[in-house]
Design an enzyme around this catalytic site. Structure first.
Site, PDB file in Angstrom:
ATOM      1  N   ASN A  25      13.403  23.885  48.642  1.00  0.00           N
ATOM      2  CA  ASN A  25      13.222  24.661  47.416  1.00  0.00           C
ATOM      3  C   ASN A  25      14.550  24.701  46.661  1.00  0.00           C
ATOM      4  OD1 ASN A  25      14.769  26.845  48.490  1.00  0.00           O
ATOM      5  ND2 ASN A  25      12.963  27.498  49.629  1.00  0.00           N
ATOM      6  N   GLY A  33       7.050  25.823  56.100  1.00  0.00           N
ATOM      7  CA  GLY A  33       6.493  24.479  56.107  1.00  0.00           C
ATOM      8  C   GLY A  33       7.440  23.458  56.710  1.00  0.00           C
ATOM      9  N   ASP A  35      10.155  22.313  55.544  1.00  0.00           N
ATOM     10  CA  ASP A  35      11.543  22.760  55.386  1.00  0.00           C
ATOM     11  C   ASP A  35      11.985  23.566  56.616  1.00  0.00           C
ATOM     12  OD1 ASP A  35      13.973  23.419  54.256  1.00  0.00           O
ATOM     13  OD2 ASP A  35      13.146  24.545  52.573  1.00  0.00           O
ATOM     14  N   SER A 122       5.153  18.803  47.989  1.00  0.00           N
ATOM     15  CA  SER A 122       4.416  19.708  47.080  1.00  0.00           C
ATOM     16  C   SER A 122       2.953  19.949  47.444  1.00  0.00           C
ATOM     17  CB  SER A 122       4.487  19.245  45.610  1.00  0.00           C
ATOM     18  OG  SER A 122       5.740  19.528  45.048  1.00  0.00           O
ATOM     19  N   GLY A 124       1.777  21.302  50.182  1.00  0.00           N
ATOM     20  CA  GLY A 124       1.586  22.462  51.056  1.00  0.00           C
ATOM     21  C   GLY A 124       1.493  23.717  50.199  1.00  0.00           C
TER      22      GLY A 124
HETATM   23  P1  ADP Z   1       5.765  22.255  49.532  1.00  0.00           P
HETATM   24  O1  ADP Z   1       6.391  23.580  49.272  1.00  0.00           O
HETATM   25  O2  ADP Z   1       6.519  21.114  48.886  1.00  0.00           O
HETATM   26  O3  ADP Z   1       4.295  22.244  49.238  1.00  0.00           O
HETATM   27  P2  ADP Z   1       5.289  22.402  52.429  1.00  0.00           P
HETATM   28  O4  ADP Z   1       6.302  22.360  53.483  1.00  0.00           O
HETATM   29  O5  ADP Z   1       4.479  23.667  52.283  1.00  0.00           O
HETATM   30  O6  ADP Z   1       6.045  22.021  51.074  1.00  0.00           O
HETATM   31  O7  ADP Z   1       4.279  21.200  52.598  1.00  0.00           O
HETATM   32  C1  ADP Z   1       4.574  19.865  52.308  1.00  0.00           C
HETATM   33  C2  ADP Z   1       3.802  18.979  53.249  1.00  0.00           C
HETATM   34  O8  ADP Z   1       4.481  18.895  54.495  1.00  0.00           O
HETATM   35  C3  ADP Z   1       2.402  19.473  53.572  1.00  0.00           C
HETATM   36  O9  ADP Z   1       1.504  18.379  53.471  1.00  0.00           O
HETATM   37  C4  ADP Z   1       2.518  19.953  55.011  1.00  0.00           C
HETATM   38  O10 ADP Z   1       1.297  19.808  55.720  1.00  0.00           O
HETATM   39  C5  ADP Z   1       3.554  19.001  55.544  1.00  0.00           C
HETATM   40  N1  ADP Z   1       4.277  19.396  56.781  1.00  0.00           N
HETATM   41  C6  ADP Z   1       4.509  20.625  57.287  1.00  0.00           C
HETATM   42  N2  ADP Z   1       5.224  20.532  58.437  1.00  0.00           N
HETATM   43  C7  ADP Z   1       5.458  19.208  58.657  1.00  0.00           C
HETATM   44  C8  ADP Z   1       6.118  18.438  59.668  1.00  0.00           C
HETATM   45  N3  ADP Z   1       6.725  19.022  60.716  1.00  0.00           N
HETATM   46  N4  ADP Z   1       6.136  17.084  59.548  1.00  0.00           N
HETATM   47  C9  ADP Z   1       5.551  16.466  58.502  1.00  0.00           C
HETATM   48  N5  ADP Z   1       4.909  17.131  57.520  1.00  0.00           N
HETATM   49  C10 ADP Z   1       4.857  18.471  57.591  1.00  0.00           C
END
Ligand code: ADP
Length: 173
Positions: A25, A33, A35, A122, A124
């Site tokens: 962010n 998520g 991050d 983006s 998630g």
């Molecule tokens: P954003 O705020 O950009 O939407 P998120 O982290 O909420 O970011 O989600 C972005 C994508 O990363 C989503 O598709 C989520 O399912 C995926 N994600 C979450 N954890 C992991 C991980 N450990 N490895 C790969 N992808 C992940």
């Protein structure tokens, strides 16, 4: 084009690639998520460098990207990019998301890296529709590769859920 684009399913923190991309962010101070997962697995060295970048440039604007160590991750580097929050398509989200992929591949190429892995930025909590996000992602990477020489041999799109995996597999045939 000698770079291979591939969809895989799994956890991006486990991948032994030169760089993993983080869906960060604007603050660069970590969140939930992917991050949260990257900072947990990579340890405090990543946040330390993020704080130094903040001190220099005050965070990271949406669509731009910055590079830090990979800390304890198998990956050597993390490229932190900030995706747009989906706003119904009224806030230039497609251009901003395109910039995330383009700038991340550019930074990896400038560092002479051979492999990079992207999460589905983006899609998630930021709520970007998955199909549209996948199209933008693949198009942006291809556009960079068509216009530039690159050291990259592999660009991986790491899908955490089945929906995204199916979408990317269709786009990358
Ligand atoms: P954003 O705020 O950009 O939407 P998120 O982290 O909420 O970011 O989600 C972005 C994508 O990363 C989503 O598709 C989520 O399912 C995926 N994600 C979450 N954890 C992991 C991980 N450990 N490895 C790969 N992808 C992940």
């Amino acid at each position: 084009m000698h770079t291979k684009l591939e969809a895989i399913k799994g956890d991006i923190t486990k991948l032994d690639v030169d760089a993993v991309v983080n869906a960060a962010n604007n603050s660069l101070l970590g969140g939930g998520g992917v991050d949260g997962a990257i900072h947990r697995a990579g340890g405090p060295a990543i946040l330390e460098e993020c704080k130094q970048i903040r001190a220099r440039q005050g965070g990271c604007p949406t669509g731009e990207a910055v590079l830090t160590t990979g800390g304890n991750l198998p990956a050597s580097y993390v490229i932190h990019t900030v995706g747009p929050v989906w706003n119904g398509g009224r806030k230039d989200e497609a251009t901003l998301l395109q910039n995330c992929y383009y700038n991340s591949v550019r930074i990896a190429s400038e560092k002479n890296l051979q492999s990079i892995a992207f999460p589905n930025i983006s899609t998630g909590v930021y709520g970007y529709p998955k199909q549209q996000a996948a199209e933008v992602a693949v198009q942006a990477v291809k556009e960079y590769l068509q216009k530039n020489e690159t050291s990259l041999k592999y660009v991986l799109f790491v899908c955490f859920d089945d929906d995204n995996y199916t979408l990317y597999q269709k786009l990358l045939v």
